[in-house]
Every structure is written in structure tokens, then in C-alpha cells.
Enzyme design. Structure first.
Site, PDB file in Angstrom:
ATOM      1  N   TYR A  26       0.596  -1.209  -0.028  1.00  0.00           N
ATOM      2  CA  TYR A  26       0.175  -0.247  -0.256  1.00  0.00           C
ATOM      3  C   TYR A  26       0.644   1.063   0.231  1.00  0.00           C
ATOM      4  O   TYR A  26       0.757   2.304  -0.095  1.00  0.00           O
ATOM      5  CB  TYR A  26      -0.949  -0.235   1.203  1.00  0.00           C
ATOM      6  CG  TYR A  26      -1.738   1.547   1.369  1.00  0.00           C
ATOM      7  CD1 TYR A  26      -2.267   2.024   1.048  1.00  0.00           C
ATOM      8  CD2 TYR A  26      -1.306   2.128   2.162  1.00  0.00           C
ATOM      9  CE1 TYR A  26      -3.254   2.906   0.726  1.00  0.00           C
ATOM     10  CE2 TYR A  26      -2.407   3.193   2.903  1.00  0.00           C
ATOM     11  CZ  TYR A  26      -3.002   3.099   1.494  1.00  0.00           C
ATOM     12  OH  TYR A  26      -3.824   4.228   1.927  1.00  0.00           O
ATOM     13  N   GLU A  84       4.358   1.938  15.192  1.00  0.00           N
ATOM     14  CA  GLU A  84       5.192   1.109  14.104  1.00  0.00           C
ATOM     15  C   GLU A  84       3.959   1.517  12.947  1.00  0.00           C
ATOM     16  O   GLU A  84       4.558   1.937  12.252  1.00  0.00           O
ATOM     17  CB  GLU A  84       5.811   0.241  14.314  1.00  0.00           C
ATOM     18  CG  GLU A  84       6.836   0.364  13.522  1.00  0.00           C
ATOM     19  CD  GLU A  84       7.992   0.816  12.685  1.00  0.00           C
ATOM     20  OE1 GLU A  84       8.219   0.974  11.443  1.00  0.00           O
ATOM     21  OE2 GLU A  84       8.383   1.563  13.367  1.00  0.00           O
ATOM     22  N   VAL A  88      -5.976  -1.467   7.782  1.00  0.00           N
ATOM     23  CA  VAL A  88      -6.937  -2.220   7.764  1.00  0.00           C
ATOM     24  C   VAL A  88      -7.063  -1.948   6.380  1.00  0.00           C
ATOM     25  O   VAL A  88      -6.860  -1.714   5.694  1.00  0.00           O
ATOM     26  CB  VAL A  88      -7.696  -1.308   8.096  1.00  0.00           C
ATOM     27  CG1 VAL A  88      -9.594  -1.555   7.905  1.00  0.00           C
ATOM     28  CG2 VAL A  88      -8.048  -0.799   9.547  1.00  0.00           C
ATOM     29  N   GLY A  94     -13.575   2.443   6.260  1.00  0.00           N
ATOM     30  CA  GLY A  94     -14.826   3.160   6.598  1.00  0.00           C
ATOM     31  C   GLY A  94     -15.378   2.603   7.863  1.00  0.00           C
ATOM     32  O   GLY A  94     -17.254   3.036   7.490  1.00  0.00           O
ATOM     33  N   GLY A  96     -14.912   1.686  11.099  1.00  0.00           N
ATOM     34  CA  GLY A  96     -14.851   2.510  12.503  1.00  0.00           C
ATOM     35  C   GLY A  96     -13.325   1.419  13.242  1.00  0.00           C
ATOM     36  O   GLY A  96     -12.547   2.288  14.293  1.00  0.00           O
ATOM     37  N   ILE A  97     -12.631   0.441  11.999  1.00  0.00           N
ATOM     38  CA  ILE A  97     -11.940  -0.055  12.283  1.00  0.00           C
ATOM     39  C   ILE A  97     -10.182   0.410  12.850  1.00  0.00           C
ATOM     40  O   ILE A  97      -9.901   0.173  13.721  1.00  0.00           O
ATOM     41  CB  ILE A  97     -11.659  -1.813  10.762  1.00  0.00           C
ATOM     42  CG1 ILE A  97     -12.631  -2.005  11.205  1.00  0.00           C
ATOM     43  CG2 ILE A  97     -10.512  -2.256  11.922  1.00  0.00           C
ATOM     44  CD1 ILE A  97     -13.078  -3.282   9.877  1.00  0.00           C
ATOM     45  N   ASN A 125       0.149  10.779   1.739  1.00  0.00           N
ATOM     46  CA  ASN A 125      -0.923   9.876   2.111  1.00  0.00           C
ATOM     47  C   ASN A 125      -2.102  11.001   3.039  1.00  0.00           C
ATOM     48  O   ASN A 125      -2.771  10.813   4.492  1.00  0.00           O
ATOM     49  CB  ASN A 125      -0.034   8.547   3.394  1.00  0.00           C
ATOM     50  CG  ASN A 125      -1.587   7.434   3.297  1.00  0.00           C
ATOM     51  OD1 ASN A 125      -2.326   8.236   3.224  1.00  0.00           O
ATOM     52  ND2 ASN A 125      -1.127   6.318   3.628  1.00  0.00           N
ATOM     53  N   TYR A 132      -5.644  11.082  10.984  1.00  0.00           N
ATOM     54  CA  TYR A 132      -4.980  10.807  11.982  1.00  0.00           C
ATOM     55  C   TYR A 132      -5.519  12.838  12.780  1.00  0.00           C
ATOM     56  O   TYR A 132      -5.783  12.380  13.926  1.00  0.00           O
ATOM     57  CB  TYR A 132      -3.657  11.126  12.011  1.00  0.00           C
ATOM     58  CG  TYR A 132      -3.357   9.326  11.574  1.00  0.00           C
ATOM     59  CD1 TYR A 132      -3.686   8.365  12.145  1.00  0.00           C
ATOM     60  CD2 TYR A 132      -2.248   9.623  10.328  1.00  0.00           C
ATOM     61  CE1 TYR A 132      -3.420   7.044  11.750  1.00  0.00           C
ATOM     62  CE2 TYR A 132      -1.814   8.251  10.309  1.00  0.00           C
ATOM     63  CZ  TYR A 132      -2.302   7.203  10.984  1.00  0.00           C
ATOM     64  OH  TYR A 132      -1.608   5.580  10.929  1.00  0.00           O
TER      65      TYR A 132
END
Length: 163
Positions: A26, A84, A88, A94, A96-97, A125, A132
Site C-alpha cells: 500500500y 510503527e 486495515v 470505513g 471504524g476499525i 498519504n 489522524y
């Protein structure tokens, strides 16, 4: 849907390593991964682990993780958490994890009397930065991350002598 955040178990090094590889892909950093499943297993589940992992399960399926370790603030005189990795899987974003994983680490800090929860984010990103910030994170633009690794690390190590 049922969400569970739990500590990684000692038989899950392959799962953790798969999350590490997915995160690297990713971030377009797969070429930097030289860890192995065995190295991850030793770090997380060896005799004196210095790194920890939480797994997010959605209806019993592992869908995300955090990899973290303790840091220390000399100014505050107490530990904190350095995150670190947070990842997900795209198909489960999307829900809430990611937030639940962050909340779990924040709760751990508060419960233990630790004073800080820190991490880095790649500057390209935008989605993660926005996420965040929505969690109350302050971007520390006055600090520049520094890193020495690979050949530069070996070169630096060879510059001095010890008595």
C-alpha cells in the site's frame, strides 16, 4: 457486525507478516521489506518481546493490525507508545476499525499512566493524515524524522572505537 481488538497470539506470526507485506505494498515500499515470518515471530513472541501487535477482527475475520513498542520521554519521565504500523485491509475501511485500533492504544497509554502516543505518516498519504487529524493528532511539522540504516548504519558504526 462484530468488531474485536485483541493481542496477537503466538501462532499468528504468518498473519502479522501478511499484514506487514500488505502495508508495504500500500505504501509502495515492498522493496524495503527484508523481514521474514520467523523474524516477526521472534520479535513478537520471543523470550523478551520488545514489540507488540493488536489484531482487529471483523466478524471473526482478521482485517487489520497495529504493531507498536514503548518509547520514553525524558522530559516527562515516563513511557509512551510508538505506533510503527497501522493497517486495515481496503475492503474493510470505513467501518471504524482503524479508529478502534487507535482508541485501544490510547486507552492502554492512559491505563498505564504513559504520557504520549506517537507515530509517523507518509507526507503523500492525505487520507491517513486527515484520519489522524480527525482523531486529534497534531502534525509535528517542527520536527524532522531522521534515520540511519543499511550501509549508512554500518559506516556510522565503523567510525568510532570504544574503550
Amino acid at each position: 457486525m462484530n468488531l474485536l481488538i485483541r493481542a496477537a497470539r503466538d501462532d499468528e506470526s504468518a498473519l502479522v507478516f501478511s499484514f506487514v507485506r500488505e502495508l508495504a505494498e500500500y505504501q509502495k515500499l515492498s522493496h524495503q521489506v527484508d523481514a521474514t515470518e520467523a523474524v516477526i515471530a521472534a520479535a513478537l513472541f520471543g523470550p523478551q518481546p520488545q514489540v507488540y501487535c493488536d489484531i482487529a477482527e471483523w466478524d471473526g475475520e482478521p482485517v487489520g493490525f497495529t504493531l507498536w513498542f514503548l518509547n520514553f520521554s525524558s522530559f516527562r519521565g515516563r513511557h509512551g507508545i510508538y505506533l510503527e504500523d497501522l493497517f486495515v485491509r481496503p475492503g474493510h475501511r470505513g467501518h471504524g476499525i482503524g479508529k478502534a485500533l487507535m482508541v485501544k492504544l490510547a486507552q492502554r497509554c492512559v491505563d498505564k499512566g504513559w504520557t504520549q502516543f506517537e507515530w509517523s505518516v507518509l507526507n503523500w498519504n492525505a487520507a491517513s493524515i486527515a484520519f489522524y487529524k480527525s482523531m486529534g493528532a497534531k502534525m509535528m511539522d517542527e520536527w524532522t524524522a531522521c534515520k540511519v540504516s543499511g550501509d549508512a548504519l554500518r559506516e556510522l558504526a565503523s567510525r568510532g572505537t570504544t574503550s
